[in-house]
Scaffold this motif. Structure first.
Motif, PDB file in Angstrom:
ATOM      1  N   HIS A 234       0.829  -1.211   0.000  1.00  0.00           N
ATOM      2  CA  HIS A 234       0.000   0.000   0.000  1.00  0.00           C
ATOM      3  C   HIS A 234       0.862   1.259   0.000  1.00  0.00           C
ATOM      4  N   SER A 343      -5.523 -16.470  -7.454  1.00  0.00           N
ATOM      5  CA  SER A 343      -5.711 -15.072  -7.035  1.00  0.00           C
ATOM      6  C   SER A 343      -6.592 -15.079  -5.802  1.00  0.00           C
ATOM      7  N   ALA A 345      -8.067 -12.118  -2.493  1.00  0.00           N
ATOM      8  CA  ALA A 345      -7.968 -10.790  -1.894  1.00  0.00           C
ATOM      9  C   ALA A 345      -6.788 -10.770  -0.931  1.00  0.00           C
ATOM     10  N   LEU A 346      -6.094  -9.631  -0.864  1.00  0.00           N
ATOM     11  CA  LEU A 346      -4.879  -9.524  -0.057  1.00  0.00           C
ATOM     12  C   LEU A 346      -5.124  -9.908   1.404  1.00  0.00           C
ATOM     13  N   ASP A 347      -6.277  -9.491   1.933  1.00  0.00           N
ATOM     14  CA  ASP A 347      -6.497  -9.732   3.358  1.00  0.00           C
ATOM     15  C   ASP A 347      -6.943 -11.156   3.656  1.00  0.00           C
ATOM     16  N   HIS A 374       3.089 -12.667  -7.878  1.00  0.00           N
ATOM     17  CA  HIS A 374       2.891 -11.264  -8.208  1.00  0.00           C
ATOM     18  C   HIS A 374       1.960 -10.656  -7.171  1.00  0.00           C
ATOM     19  N   GLY A 376       1.501  -7.752  -6.005  1.00  0.00           N
ATOM     20  CA  GLY A 376       0.833  -6.510  -6.399  1.00  0.00           C
ATOM     21  C   GLY A 376      -0.452  -6.768  -7.161  1.00  0.00           C
ATOM     22  N   ASP A 377      -0.588  -7.924  -7.769  1.00  0.00           N
ATOM     23  CA  ASP A 377      -1.793  -8.292  -8.512  1.00  0.00           C
ATOM     24  C   ASP A 377      -2.685  -9.251  -7.735  1.00  0.00           C
ATOM     25  N   ASN A 379      -1.841 -12.235  -6.921  1.00  0.00           N
ATOM     26  CA  ASN A 379      -1.644 -13.512  -7.612  1.00  0.00           C
ATOM     27  C   ASN A 379      -0.471 -14.280  -6.996  1.00  0.00           C
ATOM     28  N   VAL A 411      -9.606 -17.543  -6.740  1.00  0.00           N
ATOM     29  CA  VAL A 411      -9.706 -17.790  -8.181  1.00  0.00           C
ATOM     30  C   VAL A 411      -8.736 -18.915  -8.543  1.00  0.00           C
ATOM     31  N   VAL A 412      -9.228 -19.950  -9.235  1.00  0.00           N
ATOM     32  CA  VAL A 412      -8.385 -21.121  -9.506  1.00  0.00           C
ATOM     33  C   VAL A 412      -7.333 -20.875 -10.577  1.00  0.00           C
ATOM     34  N   SER A 413      -7.533 -19.837 -11.382  1.00  0.00           N
ATOM     35  CA  SER A 413      -6.479 -19.487 -12.320  1.00  0.00           C
ATOM     36  C   SER A 413      -6.379 -17.980 -12.450  1.00  0.00           C
ATOM     37  N   ALA A 414      -5.269 -17.443 -11.995  1.00  0.00           N
ATOM     38  CA  ALA A 414      -5.058 -15.998 -12.107  1.00  0.00           C
ATOM     39  C   ALA A 414      -4.574 -15.640 -13.499  1.00  0.00           C
ATOM     40  N   THR A 429     -14.545 -21.187  -8.865  1.00  0.00           N
ATOM     41  CA  THR A 429     -14.544 -19.748  -9.115  1.00  0.00           C
ATOM     42  C   THR A 429     -15.796 -19.283  -9.837  1.00  0.00           C
TER      43      THR A 429
ATOM     44  N   ASN B 100      -8.388  -3.765  -0.194  1.00  0.00           N
ATOM     45  CA  ASN B 100      -8.201  -4.310  -1.539  1.00  0.00           C
ATOM     46  C   ASN B 100      -8.413  -3.281  -2.647  1.00  0.00           C
ATOM     47  N   LYS B 181      -6.549 -10.246 -11.383  1.00  0.00           N
ATOM     48  CA  LYS B 181      -6.237 -11.262 -12.380  1.00  0.00           C
ATOM     49  C   LYS B 181      -7.167 -12.452 -12.194  1.00  0.00           C
TER      50      LYS B 181
END
Lengths: 459, 459
Positions: A234, A343, A345-347, A374, A376-377, A379, A411-414, A429, B100, B181
């Motif tokens: 952040h 993929s 969510a960050l939290d 990654h 930042g994404d 992922n 998500v099963v595929s980023a 997903t 997020n 992603k």
């Protein structure tokens, strides 16, 4: 079949057709799928692709389009009897338009050739990934490739202005516009991007280029805990703004595997830390961007978010830092292993990883789960090794990784796509309604189910 | 019809239905189309939207979805007997996810409310356009809105992470993912973005937010000729890099019309110039970005690309500069007039404009063609006034503007969409094969042709 082969031979030059014993020489894909196709056809033009698809349509024959075969989801896997359609002879860079910052290419051109052709005129095609030397633009488009600079420039989808594609019946859809904005009806190219060759064969593309950044600043930083990793991301977004182009996270488990190869890497830090982040900016002013980057690192350090940092002082040093992040070969020591590309969510990340580690350790006390990606994404790439690589074991591991992902809306595929290998987990997903809509589109555009059939979902 | 109305009344609360005399109070759209619908329904939830579409599907009744009615292509125009589906009661901001960087909203929320809710927590939703106070997010999505910051952040398509939409038969497609992603199968949301309500009704969306930039630098510069405008854009991209967020061009003809309103504007320059460009950057560091901006302007001046410049020293001054660019009301003095929204390659612009000016002057010696637009995106707005506004005159003007555009591979709609008003010219930009593919998708997703029928193309 033999009649189709004969008809194809009649339409194409001799080097276009590979059949019989010559097929044994063909490489498999990176998931270990061997080439099982009955024949491989290698067209040189869009007209030939259209001719091939028209004949296959008449004969109700399935076609699997092949790019650089660097995919990691089995999207190019062939079954006995399939026709493989390789784009390896369609590698032309047709135009580099310096005034409009676009490049028009045939689909079989490798990503790296595109990058180099752009650099020659002071421009850049921002998509970048480890397999750049083999991966083709057509494959990047078909899988909506991500890679190392998504945070700043988006995925392949964001960097394609125009597409030419051939439909299952041989119809050529030529949407090779060069403009940034075009709201003239449905944006058809979106259907070819990321649909893994199931809705059409991408033959040409207009790529969006940007001026080559004048400055590039790269640092590897050591981070004391995961909360600090998130806070660092952040803060980096605020401090570095639009210049921030890479935020690549390595767990220490990944880092140590790579560092075991002292012939390839020199340890950047004297001490060991739980997390390492490769931070990169791309900008337009060498002096001010370097100052901004240094100030940001000082700010991160003062805030206690990083424990140590190495700043690249030359391209050689930059390459050495990236070589750590990109040394996926070091993972071979875990073999047999299973690779995931998720993929979330960050939290949710920390709790998710703790959950799957618990489940894995309970079942296989010696199991290892090595993580990088990654950040930042949002992922992450997970590499799970439990001791054997049998299909049943794979399924058991997948059920833990994907089953737990469902609880965290992951998500099963980023970025790797669904292909063959993840189709059983698409419903983690996607809802039934979403999958039904995908099938509705597939039936409308490929009513005989001839284009890469059985990939993503079964009809 | 009355039976459908009765059934709808049975499913919805009283304020949801507007019929009879109350319909006279309803506003028309910005193209001057009056509301001709038989009834307007105003659902409050996705479930109600699904219920409405299900009933309309049973009764084979067409539905026109309405957002803020600020569209400029007649996309929300209704015919007698249509059901209008207004999203004006679905204005909830359901979640601002600070961790997020996402916001989940109902489709009827105005763009400005989204911008303000993001700003409250130090974040920004980058889509911005003049109609921000009335235009809804759902409308922005349905038309893939562009606006003032496309150069840096892309169009609405690039800033939507997830969508919930209802299909013609009432099926709810809920793809409200928050991740950057997601390559898990077809990216279904792409079909709802920019398809002008013909493939589904967008009910909710997850928007991508970015950290609010810390610096904003704005200048209005005077440019001696068009070659310098293009050279200036390229140089600005190199010098200002990722910070460059706006490059808005005004021909002197536009500028003078606006400046005639001395009650609204103070002339920024003592002299008159052929072109004026509003240049804006958004960045992360107040001091270095200001220095970078000043240096760039000096560089442009030294290179002879700009003749004069005014730099905004406060938000009030910045607003005053933008007010010039956004003062489309000043165009009313040209009334009756016709508005166009085209894209073309930068190096074709000058020749194209010379061609249409020739044709217009030949037919209407007193005609005026006033031009302004988002040059950084290759997008121009043309306002043509020839003395009368009759339908035949409109057609004659359109034939010049669009007919000439065909020779230059231009695009008939950069950001406004096709709607009703440009459907006769869709083929200027799209081939028969492309239009056939659009129709194939429409038939697959809306087999009874009930969603905004007759917009974009006739089935």
């Amino acid at each position: 079949m033999s009649q189709l082969i004969e008809e194809l031979k009649g339409k194409l030059d001799a080097p276009a057709m590979i059949t019989g014993a010559d097929l044994q020489q063909r490489p498999g894909d990176m998931s270990g799928n061997l080439c099982r196709a009955e024949a491989i056809v290698r067209p040189k033009t869009t007209a030939e692709v259209a001719e091939i698809l028209k004949l296959c349509n008449i004969h109700n024959h399935p076609v699997v389009t092949m790019g650089g075969l660097t995919g990691l989801a089995g999207g190019c896997a062939t079954r006995p009897g399939d026709i493989g359609l390789s784009m390896e002879r369609m590698t032309g860079i047709e135009e580099v338009d310096v005034k409009n910052h676009t490049m028009t290419v045939q689909a079989g051109v490798p990503l790296q050739s595109v990058q180099e052709a752009a650099a020659e005129v002071g421009l850049m095609f921002p998509v970048d990934l480890g397999a750049r030397g083999s991966a083709t633009i057509g494959g990047n488009i078909a899988t909506n490739a991500g890679g190392n600079r998504v945070l700043r420039f988006g995925m392949t989808r964001q960097l394609v202005l125009g597409i030419e594609a051939v439909l299952a019946d041989g119809t050529v859809i030529k949407s090779l516009g060069k403009v940034l904005k075009d709201n003239s009806g449905y944006d058809l190219k979106q259907l070819f991007i990321g649909s893994e060759g199931t809705l059409g064969v991408v033959t040409r593309a207009v790529l969006r280029l940007i001026p080559e950044p004048r400055s590039q600043n790269t640092a590897l930083v050591a981070v004391p805990d995961f909360e600090s990793v998130i806070a660092l991301l952040h803060r980096a977004k605020y401090c570095l703004g639009s210049n921030l182009s890479g935020f690549e996270l390595m767990w220490d488990s990944f880092f140590q595997l790579v560092m075991a190869h002292r012939d390839r890497h020199r340890p950047p830090f004297a001490d060991q830390y739980p997390f390492y982040v490769l931070i990169e900016t791309l900008g337009s002013d060498i002096d001010t961007d370097a100052a901004l980057f240094e100030n940001a690192l000082e700010d991160f350090y003062a805030a206690g978010l990083i424990a140590d940092a190495v700043v690249a002082k030359s391209n050689t040093e930059r390459d050495a830092l990236w070589a750590i992040r990109e040394d996926v070969e070091a993972l071979i020591s875990l073999y047999p292993m299973f690779l995931f590309d998720i993929s979330l969510a960050l939290d949710n990340m920390q709790a998710y990883l703790a959950d799957i580690n618990d489940s894995l350790k309970r079942r296989w006390p010696e199991s290892q789960c090595v993580v990088f990606g990654h950040l930042g994404d949002g992922n992450l790439h997970l590499v799970v090794a439990v001791g054997d690589g049998e299909p049943d074991t794979r399924t058991a591991v997948e059920e833990i990784v994907y089953g737990t992902l469902r609880d965290y809306s992951g998500v099963v595929s980023a970025e790797h796509g669904i292909g063959l290998e993840k189709k059983d987990y698409l419903s983690v997903t996607r809802s039934d309604a979403e999958i039904a809509m995908m099938k509705c589109l597939k039936r409308a555009m490929d009513p005989k189910n001839l284009l890469n059939p059985g990939k993503i979902f079964a009809l």
